[in-house]
Write an enzyme that holds these catalytic residues in place. Structure first.
Site, PDB file in Angstrom:
ATOM      1  N   ASN A 153       0.740  -1.413   0.125  1.00  0.00           N
ATOM      2  CA  ASN A 153       0.036   0.112   0.111  1.00  0.00           C
ATOM      3  C   ASN A 153       0.597   1.212   0.033  1.00  0.00           C
ATOM      4  O   ASN A 153       0.356   2.294  -0.397  1.00  0.00           O
ATOM      5  CB  ASN A 153      -0.943  -0.023   1.027  1.00  0.00           C
ATOM      6  CG  ASN A 153      -0.144  -0.219   2.539  1.00  0.00           C
ATOM      7  OD1 ASN A 153       0.402  -1.569   2.576  1.00  0.00           O
ATOM      8  ND2 ASN A 153      -0.464   0.531   3.351  1.00  0.00           N
ATOM      9  N   SER A 201     -11.014  -5.436   0.722  1.00  0.00           N
ATOM     10  CA  SER A 201     -11.743  -4.059   1.232  1.00  0.00           C
ATOM     11  C   SER A 201     -12.769  -3.720   0.266  1.00  0.00           C
ATOM     12  O   SER A 201     -12.362  -3.306  -0.836  1.00  0.00           O
ATOM     13  CB  SER A 201     -10.697  -3.192   1.751  1.00  0.00           C
ATOM     14  OG  SER A 201     -11.269  -2.052   2.243  1.00  0.00           O
ATOM     15  N   CYS A 326      -2.193   5.094   7.785  1.00  0.00           N
ATOM     16  CA  CYS A 326      -2.597   4.605   9.426  1.00  0.00           C
ATOM     17  C   CYS A 326      -1.359   4.990  10.258  1.00  0.00           C
ATOM     18  O   CYS A 326      -1.373   5.055  11.463  1.00  0.00           O
ATOM     19  CB  CYS A 326      -2.586   3.137   9.239  1.00  0.00           C
ATOM     20  SG  CYS A 326      -3.611   2.579   8.004  1.00  0.00           S
TER      21      CYS A 326
HETATM   22  C1  LIG Z   1      -6.527  -0.239   3.538  1.00  0.00           C
HETATM   23  C2  LIG Z   1      -5.812  -1.661   3.812  1.00  0.00           C
HETATM   24  C3  LIG Z   1      -6.311  -2.413   4.802  1.00  0.00           C
HETATM   25  C4  LIG Z   1      -7.099  -2.127   5.646  1.00  0.00           C
HETATM   26  O1  LIG Z   1      -8.441  -2.106   4.874  1.00  0.00           O
HETATM   27  P1  LIG Z   1      -9.420  -1.697   5.849  1.00  0.00           P
HETATM   28  O2  LIG Z   1     -11.027  -2.216   5.058  1.00  0.00           O
HETATM   29  O3  LIG Z   1      -9.533  -0.301   5.859  1.00  0.00           O
HETATM   30  O4  LIG Z   1      -9.724  -2.278   7.262  1.00  0.00           O
HETATM   31  C5  LIG Z   1      -5.523  -3.869   4.760  1.00  0.00           C
HETATM   32  N1  LIG Z   1      -4.288  -3.834   3.856  1.00  0.00           N
HETATM   33  C6  LIG Z   1      -4.112  -3.226   2.952  1.00  0.00           C
HETATM   34  C7  LIG Z   1      -2.812  -3.638   2.003  1.00  0.00           C
HETATM   35  C8  LIG Z   1      -4.788  -1.952   2.690  1.00  0.00           C
HETATM   36  O5  LIG Z   1      -4.293  -1.162   1.855  1.00  0.00           O
END
Ligand SMILES: *Cc1c(COP(=O)(O)O)cnc(C)c1O
Length: 382
Positions: A153, A201, A326
């Site tokens: 990410n 997600s 985050c």
């Molecule tokens: C955004 C993200 C998450 C968390 O997802 P949520 O739906 O916001 O809890 C987990 N892993 C990766 C790689 C992400 O980009």
């Protein structure tokens, strides 16, 4: 004041208007508001049918069977369910993961360590990619799970999940893949990738926040322990009344993503090229992550001699991210950038730019001109 340009699609995406339009039909008194678990009347049956249709849409994007999809509140919960569900209760368990996973994986594995589970933290190359051989070398007889992300990410780098998955299947080790940043961006086929568990997600793919899914393979059958107990929903794996409107939204968003997969990838690739071209007059810019194995939507750059916090302050009309969203409440350098070998200083000079469905070439031209301007000014006063 001019509306800021949103270049933080990796943190979250807006809901596609077609998705929002669909969601509203599942909330109000004249809509399908019933509890999908209500078996005794049509309100429930209609809601259940909507949930099952969405399950099919989400399954379709990753080439899974709808019965392999478990609804959750997001990829964070999916990662927790996959990892804890596969590991808790096993004696002498060993887990392999990497140092640059999302916090939902890192923190879950660290918590397991406090409970006696042994974890091997693989260090990716400077390109953010974990090599299959690194994974295989870390395996032990008691390894129960490998957890790696498909797309990082912060960097946009892509792991060779298929090569890793094939070997792990042969060796009988469970494989969990966080695909939150991959779904809708790359073709994803759970069979080709040989994964057992996959976190998804809604809000990274133009769906609503607060909904996600965990893919749980049926053949060969994967068993995980529930982490939330209650009414036995989702075949006992995740209790709680299903949020019909959220689920319908995620389904619609995934269907749109599937229909536009190739076109959208091309659009993002062209925006990326435009962006980098706009910065080409600037010296001392380094791309963090992989040039070869990456998604088009995420560009992580370090600017020599410029502190990212100062740069962000200067870029008032751009919504970008330093480190991941985050981690941005703290001023610690990004553990992901540290994890690919950057010094604290180099990590403090990095910004993540991420583009998406609603980014325009004009916005990119504006953004790159702003960056050139502010970086040049900051370097001049140094
Ligand atoms: C955004 C993200 C998450 C968390 O997802 P949520 O739906 O916001 O809890 C987990 N892993 C990766 C790689 C992400 O980009």
């Amino acid at each position: 004041m001019k509306k800021p340009v949103y270049l933080d699609y990796a943190a979250t995406t807006p809901v596609d208007p077609a998705v929002a339009e669909e969601m509203i039909k599942y909330l109000t008194p004249d809509g399908v508001f019933g509890n999908p678990a209500s078996r005794s009347h049509g309100f429930g049956w209609q809601a259940e049918a909507a949930v099952e249709a969405a399950r099919g849409q989400v399954a379709s994007l990753i080439h899974a069977d709808p019965r392999e999809i478990v609804w959750t509140s997001g990829a964070t919960e999916s990662d927790n369910l996959a990892i804890k569900g596969a590991v808790i209760g096993r004696e002498k368990a060993h887990v392999v993961t990497s140092a640059i996973e999302h916090k939902a994986v890192v923190d879950t594995c660290q918590w397991l360590e406090t409970r006696g589970v042994e974890v091997t933290w693989l260090e990716p190359g400077s390109d953010g990619v974990v090599l299959p051989e690194q994974v295989f070398e870390a395996l032990r007889p008691e390894t129960v799970l490998v957890s790696l992300m498909l797309v990082n990410n912060e960097l946009g780098s892509v792991n060779d999940i298929a090569a890793i998955g094939k070997e792990l299947r042969d060796r009988g080790v469970l494989f969990h893949v966080d695909a939150a940043q991959a779904a809708g961006k790359l073709p994803v086929d759970v069979t080709e990738l040989s994964v057992d568990l996959m976190a998804l997600s809604g809000h990274k793919v133009y769906g609503p926040k607060g909904v996600g899914a965990l893919y749980v393979r049926r053949s060969p059958d994967v068993r995980i322990e529930a982490q939330i107990h209650g009414g036995g929903h989702e075949r006992g794996m995740r209790s709680g009344t299903l949020p019909t409107h959220q689920i319908v939204g995620m389904g619609k968003a995934f269907a749109i993503a599937q229909n536009n997969l190739d076109d959208e990838a091309r659009l993002l690739e062209s925006l990326r090229a435009l962006f980098l071209q706009g910065l080409s007059g600037l010296s001392g810019v380094t791309l963090n992550g992989s040039e070869a194995s990456r998604v088009p939507g995420i560009v992580n750059l370090s600017f020599d001699g410029v502190d990212a916090e100062s740069l962000m302050l200067g870029l008032r009309n751009l919504a970008v991210s330093s480190g991941s969203a985050c981690a941005s409440a703290t001023i610690e350098p990004s553990y992901v950038l540290r994890g690919i070998g950057l010094s604290d200083e180099q990590a403090h000079r990095a910004l993540r730019f991420s583009v998406g469905r609603y980014t325009t070439p004009d916005e990119i031209a504006f953004a790159s001109a702003q960056i050139v301007d502010v970086v040049t000014r900051l370097r001049a006063v140094r």
